[in-house]
Design a protein around this motif. Sequence first.
Motif, PDB file in Angstrom:
ATOM      1  N   HIS A 175       0.850  -1.195   0.000  1.00  0.00           N
ATOM      2  CA  HIS A 175       0.000   0.000   0.000  1.00  0.00           C
ATOM      3  C   HIS A 175       0.882   1.240   0.000  1.00  0.00           C
ATOM      4  CE1 HIS A 175      -3.690  -2.249   0.623  1.00  0.00           C
ATOM      5  NE2 HIS A 175      -2.983  -3.011   1.417  1.00  0.00           N
ATOM      6  N   THR A 176       0.518   2.234  -0.798  1.00  0.00           N
ATOM      7  CA  THR A 176       1.295   3.466  -0.892  1.00  0.00           C
ATOM      8  C   THR A 176       0.582   4.648  -0.245  1.00  0.00           C
ATOM      9  OG1 THR A 176       0.362   3.883  -3.075  1.00  0.00           O
ATOM     10  CG2 THR A 176       2.487   2.729  -2.999  1.00  0.00           C
ATOM     11  N   ALA A 177      -0.523   4.390   0.425  1.00  0.00           N
ATOM     12  CA  ALA A 177      -1.284   5.433   1.115  1.00  0.00           C
ATOM     13  C   ALA A 177      -1.890   4.835   2.378  1.00  0.00           C
ATOM     14  CB  ALA A 177      -2.389   5.964   0.204  1.00  0.00           C
ATOM     15  N   SER A 178      -2.486   5.672   3.208  1.00  0.00           N
ATOM     16  CA  SER A 178      -3.150   5.163   4.411  1.00  0.00           C
ATOM     17  C   SER A 178      -4.144   4.086   4.011  1.00  0.00           C
ATOM     18  CB  SER A 178      -3.853   6.292   5.142  1.00  0.00           C
ATOM     19  OG  SER A 178      -2.888   7.187   5.670  1.00  0.00           O
ATOM     20  N   TYR A 179      -4.371   3.144   4.940  1.00  0.00           N
ATOM     21  CA  TYR A 179      -5.143   1.960   4.562  1.00  0.00           C
ATOM     22  C   TYR A 179      -5.979   1.465   5.734  1.00  0.00           C
ATOM     23  CZ  TYR A 179      -5.972  -2.945   3.270  1.00  0.00           C
ATOM     24  OH  TYR A 179      -6.551  -4.158   3.011  1.00  0.00           O
ATOM     25  N   THR A 180      -7.245   1.156   5.450  1.00  0.00           N
ATOM     26  CA  THR A 180      -8.148   0.493   6.377  1.00  0.00           C
ATOM     27  C   THR A 180      -8.717  -0.724   5.667  1.00  0.00           C
ATOM     28  OG1 THR A 180      -8.772   2.601   7.379  1.00  0.00           O
ATOM     29  CG2 THR A 180     -10.223   0.724   7.799  1.00  0.00           C
ATOM     30  N   ALA A 235       3.687  10.390   5.560  1.00  0.00           N
ATOM     31  CA  ALA A 235       3.109   9.705   6.717  1.00  0.00           C
ATOM     32  C   ALA A 235       1.829   8.976   6.309  1.00  0.00           C
ATOM     33  CB  ALA A 235       2.815  10.709   7.820  1.00  0.00           C
ATOM     34  N   THR A 236       1.668   7.750   6.810  1.00  0.00           N
ATOM     35  CA  THR A 236       0.475   6.954   6.521  1.00  0.00           C
ATOM     36  C   THR A 236      -0.070   6.373   7.818  1.00  0.00           C
ATOM     37  OG1 THR A 236       1.806   5.000   6.082  1.00  0.00           O
ATOM     38  CG2 THR A 236       1.176   6.326   4.170  1.00  0.00           C
ATOM     39  N   VAL A 237      -1.310   5.894   7.738  1.00  0.00           N
ATOM     40  CA  VAL A 237      -1.975   5.286   8.891  1.00  0.00           C
ATOM     41  C   VAL A 237      -2.578   3.962   8.449  1.00  0.00           C
ATOM     42  CG1 VAL A 237      -3.809   5.550  10.605  1.00  0.00           C
ATOM     43  CG2 VAL A 237      -2.504   7.555   9.857  1.00  0.00           C
ATOM     44  N   TYR A 289       8.056  -0.112   4.731  1.00  0.00           N
ATOM     45  CA  TYR A 289       9.070  -0.156   3.688  1.00  0.00           C
ATOM     46  C   TYR A 289       9.504   1.245   3.276  1.00  0.00           C
ATOM     47  CZ  TYR A 289      11.602  -1.497  -0.481  1.00  0.00           C
ATOM     48  OH  TYR A 289      12.583  -1.668  -1.424  1.00  0.00           O
ATOM     49  N   GLY A 290       8.567   2.186   3.254  1.00  0.00           N
ATOM     50  CA  GLY A 290       8.869   3.546   2.817  1.00  0.00           C
ATOM     51  C   GLY A 290       9.496   4.390   3.913  1.00  0.00           C
ATOM     52  N   THR A 291       9.888   5.613   3.548  1.00  0.00           N
ATOM     53  CA  THR A 291      10.519   6.527   4.508  1.00  0.00           C
ATOM     54  C   THR A 291       9.509   7.274   5.364  1.00  0.00           C
ATOM     55  OG1 THR A 291      10.597   8.245   2.801  1.00  0.00           O
ATOM     56  CG2 THR A 291      12.569   6.855   3.079  1.00  0.00           C
ATOM     57  N   PHE A 311       2.114   3.768  19.126  1.00  0.00           N
ATOM     58  CA  PHE A 311       1.477   3.079  18.006  1.00  0.00           C
ATOM     59  C   PHE A 311       2.113   3.426  16.657  1.00  0.00           C
ATOM     60  CE2 PHE A 311      -1.470   3.706  21.482  1.00  0.00           C
ATOM     61  CZ  PHE A 311      -1.820   2.400  21.761  1.00  0.00           C
ATOM     62  N   THR A 312       3.333   3.945  16.679  1.00  0.00           N
ATOM     63  CA  THR A 312       4.032   4.312  15.447  1.00  0.00           C
ATOM     64  C   THR A 312       5.197   3.362  15.215  1.00  0.00           C
ATOM     65  OG1 THR A 312       3.415   6.624  15.727  1.00  0.00           O
ATOM     66  CG2 THR A 312       5.243   6.178  14.243  1.00  0.00           C
ATOM     67  N   ILE A 313       5.304   2.849  13.991  1.00  0.00           N
ATOM     68  CA  ILE A 313       6.421   1.968  13.646  1.00  0.00           C
ATOM     69  C   ILE A 313       7.694   2.808  13.659  1.00  0.00           C
ATOM     70  CG2 ILE A 313       7.380   0.448  11.887  1.00  0.00           C
ATOM     71  CD1 ILE A 313       4.514  -0.178  10.990  1.00  0.00           C
ATOM     72  N   ARG A 314       8.716   2.320  14.362  1.00  0.00           N
ATOM     73  CA  ARG A 314       9.903   3.120  14.677  1.00  0.00           C
ATOM     74  C   ARG A 314      10.671   3.649  13.480  1.00  0.00           C
ATOM     75  NH1 ARG A 314      15.236   2.509  15.194  1.00  0.00           N
ATOM     76  NH2 ARG A 314      15.145   0.293  14.727  1.00  0.00           N
ATOM     77  N   ALA A 315      10.985   2.829  12.499  1.00  0.00           N
ATOM     78  CA  ALA A 315      11.872   3.259  11.425  1.00  0.00           C
ATOM     79  C   ALA A 315      11.565   2.516  10.136  1.00  0.00           C
ATOM     80  CB  ALA A 315      13.329   2.994  11.826  1.00  0.00           C
ATOM     81  N   GLN A 316      12.117   3.025   9.044  1.00  0.00           N
ATOM     82  CA  GLN A 316      12.014   2.323   7.768  1.00  0.00           C
ATOM     83  C   GLN A 316      12.582   0.917   7.938  1.00  0.00           C
ATOM     84  OE1 GLN A 316      14.289   4.059   4.545  1.00  0.00           O
ATOM     85  NE2 GLN A 316      12.922   3.172   3.010  1.00  0.00           N
ATOM     86  N   TYR A 317      11.935  -0.058   7.363  1.00  0.00           N
ATOM     87  CA  TYR A 317      12.251  -1.496   7.408  1.00  0.00           C
ATOM     88  C   TYR A 317      11.893  -2.156   8.739  1.00  0.00           C
ATOM     89  CZ  TYR A 317      15.001   0.233   3.504  1.00  0.00           C
ATOM     90  OH  TYR A 317      15.398   0.887   2.364  1.00  0.00           O
TER      91      TYR A 317
END
Length: 142
Positions: free
Chosen positions: A47-52, A70-72, A94-96, A116-122
């Motif tokens: 997914h390249t955008a926020s996703y539900t 930033a995405t959610v 995967y993205g920055t 609730f935020t993923i820490r870093a790319q990868y």
Amino acid sequence: MTIISPFTLKNGPNQFESGQPAKSITSTRVQGMIDALAGIYGGVAPHTASYTPSDASDAGTCVEMNSASATVFTIPASATVAYDVHTVIEVFRYGTGSVTIAAAGGVTLRSPTGTFTIRAQYSTVVLRQRSQNEWILSGDLT
């Protein structure tokens, strides 16, 4: 998986291919096949955008968030998407751009860090549905 002969195997995409010689089987392909058969991992959903999610097709998959912005990723309520209790969904950044895991109205989302935020790319996190409308988030969080 279908055994065509003692030397060739056939399975779904990204696993074994029709007519592929058995000598080219790698441990990674074998593990992927075992996981897919066990329902542990069903593939990657990019997914390249926020996703539900709008249906339960993400159960047992890796949702890959690939954006420079930033995405959610939002967990829907059980009334919207009826995941089986104990469903597991992996979310991979995967993205920055930052990726935040959010809960739709009526959903409780818990994490050991309270974030609730993923820490870093990868980095990768895992969501596990503990009960209807209750999810546990663990992994590389900030």
